[in-house]
Motif scaffolding. Structure first.
Motif, PDB file in Angstrom:
ATOM      1  N   ARG A  20      15.239 109.629  21.786  1.00 43.00           N
ATOM      2  CA  ARG A  20      14.235 109.431  20.736  1.00 43.00           C
ATOM      3  C   ARG A  20      14.095 107.937  20.451  1.00 43.00           C
ATOM      4  O   ARG A  20      13.181 107.297  20.925  1.00 43.00           O
ATOM      5  N   ASP A  21      15.028 107.335  19.738  1.00 45.62           N
ATOM      6  CA  ASP A  21      14.906 105.908  19.425  1.00 45.62           C
ATOM      7  C   ASP A  21      15.051 105.069  20.693  1.00 45.62           C
ATOM      8  O   ASP A  21      14.380 104.051  20.858  1.00 45.62           O
ATOM      9  N   HIS A 201      22.713 104.775  10.892  1.00 49.02           N
ATOM     10  CA  HIS A 201      21.844 104.454  12.029  1.00 49.02           C
ATOM     11  C   HIS A 201      21.562 102.955  11.983  1.00 49.02           C
ATOM     12  O   HIS A 201      20.859 102.484  11.098  1.00 49.02           O
ATOM     13  N   HIS A 203      20.574  99.037  13.635  1.00 47.22           N
ATOM     14  CA  HIS A 203      19.810  98.300  14.648  1.00 47.22           C
ATOM     15  C   HIS A 203      20.424  96.936  14.859  1.00 47.22           C
ATOM     16  O   HIS A 203      21.074  96.367  13.974  1.00 47.22           O
ATOM     17  N   ASN A 237      19.663  99.714  19.333  1.00 49.42           N
ATOM     18  CA  ASN A 237      20.495 100.438  18.370  1.00 49.42           C
ATOM     19  C   ASN A 237      21.965 100.089  18.597  1.00 49.42           C
ATOM     20  O   ASN A 237      22.291  99.267  19.443  1.00 49.42           O
TER      21      ASN A 237
HETATM   22 ZN    ZN Z   1      15.905 103.388  14.554  1.00 48.88          ZN
END
Ligand code: ZN
Length: 385
Positions: A20-21, A201, A203, A237
């Motif tokens: 996804r990301d 989550h 980054h 990420n």
């Molecule tokens: Zn993200």
């Protein structure tokens, strides 16, 4: 018969969002076959949960999610959704068992993206979490841009999510604005008071995603959102291999992962994404367990603990001694020894010089064959004197 030691039950749970990301990395696009292969490799590595796509993207994405979810991989397959009916409906067709319903947490994203105030955002949580539960999903709530949100609002968001029946709250450092200290301060009060499992989550805009993820765990987060090879928006990420290795080796946490599978997993995703694994990437890079410097090699040959950081054996790898500009006599003797050639003391100094010259000229390390040839040259040079 040799018994396989039982993997300890996880204390920290990995949620991999490569599909996804990770796929949101500019220029990265996985085929269905690649997505399935990556999902299978993640399952084989023991990853308990994957965020596999965004149903609102349309039919192709829904088909891919359905294919992954129906594979029987033994992991939770989660879809990323906005906090709204259309995305929940799309997820029903994707056949997944769990959804992450995302809502902006910062005032800026709330007003610019949705034209909502905080109270209206909480209202959405109260409306759509039960709707997704009624549709049969396990429901996590994602607080987008949590790092720039008012901490009081985050606490209220956590309360609303818990009361509505969510099982987890994701705190997303959407723009990579945190450092480890601020991450700890952000996560600790919510982990203490919300009664929800907390996922972080991160980054990597400042290269801190892994450090911030560990800080979140120290503050009480039990779930970590990561990608293979740190793929993801902008700088990416938090990296699965780094986070898992550090959790296990530095923080004494159990992830339930088979760490030996991580290098091959990184290679698989590198091929599918077209982004090669950097040689110096921690844990999985080609050269991170290679040693050239004379002082380090001499120490390692005497006792590996002298200059060992991460233990390569945990990841199915081993120390590799490479011959280059910085090699000393001990490393050269070791390399020649592999070919049954003995390095005599008078030749050693001359060989060190020849190796240095050649490695500098070629700007690379030398093969053992090249070292053997230089050794022949060094011996001939001495005899000619
Ligand atoms: Zn993200």
């Amino acid at each position: 018969m040799r018994e396989t030691p039982a993997t300890p039950a996880p204390t920290i749970f990995v949620n991999d969002t490569t599909l996804r990301d990770g796929e949101q990395t500019p220029g990265v696009a996985f085929t269905l076959a690649e997505k399935l292969a990556i999902a299978e490799a993640l399952a084989e590595a023991g990853v308990p949960e994957i965020e596999a796509g965004t149903p609102a993207m349309g039919e192709e994405e829904i088909e891919a999610l359905r294919a992954i979810a129906s594979r029987g991989l033994g992991l939770r397959v989660l879809a990323w959704c906005r906090m709204g009916k259309a995305d929940i409906d799309a997820s029903r067709r994707a056949g997944v068992g769990a959804v992450n319903l995302s809502i902006p947490a910062s005032d800026r994203l709330l007003s610019v993206k949705l034209g909502l105030d905080r109270a209206e955002a909480l209202e959405r949580v109260r409306r759509y979490v039960p709707m997704a539960l009624d549709a049969g999903f396990e429901v996590a709530v994602g607080a987008e841009d949590a790092s720039r949100a008012d901490p009081d609002h985050l606490l209220r968001l956590a309360e609303a999510a818990a009361e509505a029946g969510a099982f987890r709250l994701r705190l997303a450092d959407t723009v990579g604005a945190l450092d480890p200290f601020r991450t700890y301060d952000l996560v600790a009060p919510i982990a203490r008071s919300s009664g929800l499992a907390i996922e972080f989550h991160g980054h990597d805009d400042y290269g801190l995603a892994t450090a911030n993820t560990l800080a979140a765990v120290r503050a009480g987060a039990t779930h970590v959102s990561v990608t293979v090879g740190a793929l993801g928006e902008r700088a990416g990420n938090a990296c699965l291999a780094e986070v898992a290795a550090a959790l296990e080796s530095l923080m004494g946490a159990a992830t339930g992962l088979d760490l030996e599978k991580l290098p091959a997993l990184a290679e698989r995703v590198a091929r599918a994404s077209g982004r090669a694994v950097p040689e110096g990437k921690a844990i999985v890079g080609r050269d991170v367990f290679a040693h050239e410097s004379g002082i380090h090699v001499a120490g390692l040959l005497a006792d590996p603990e002298t200059y060992r950081g991460a233990d390569p054996r945990l990841f199915g790898r081993r120390h590799r001694i490479v011959i280059g500009k910085h090699s000393g006599a001990k490393a050269l003797a070791h390399a020649l020894g592999e070919r049954g050639v003995e390095l005599a003391a008078p030749t050693a100094a001359r060989l060190v010089t020849l190796v240095r010259r050649k490695a500098t000229r070629l700007k690379r390390s030398l093969t053992v064959d090249e070292v053997v040839r230089l050794h022949d040259e060094a011996c001939a040079g001495l005899q000619a004197r």
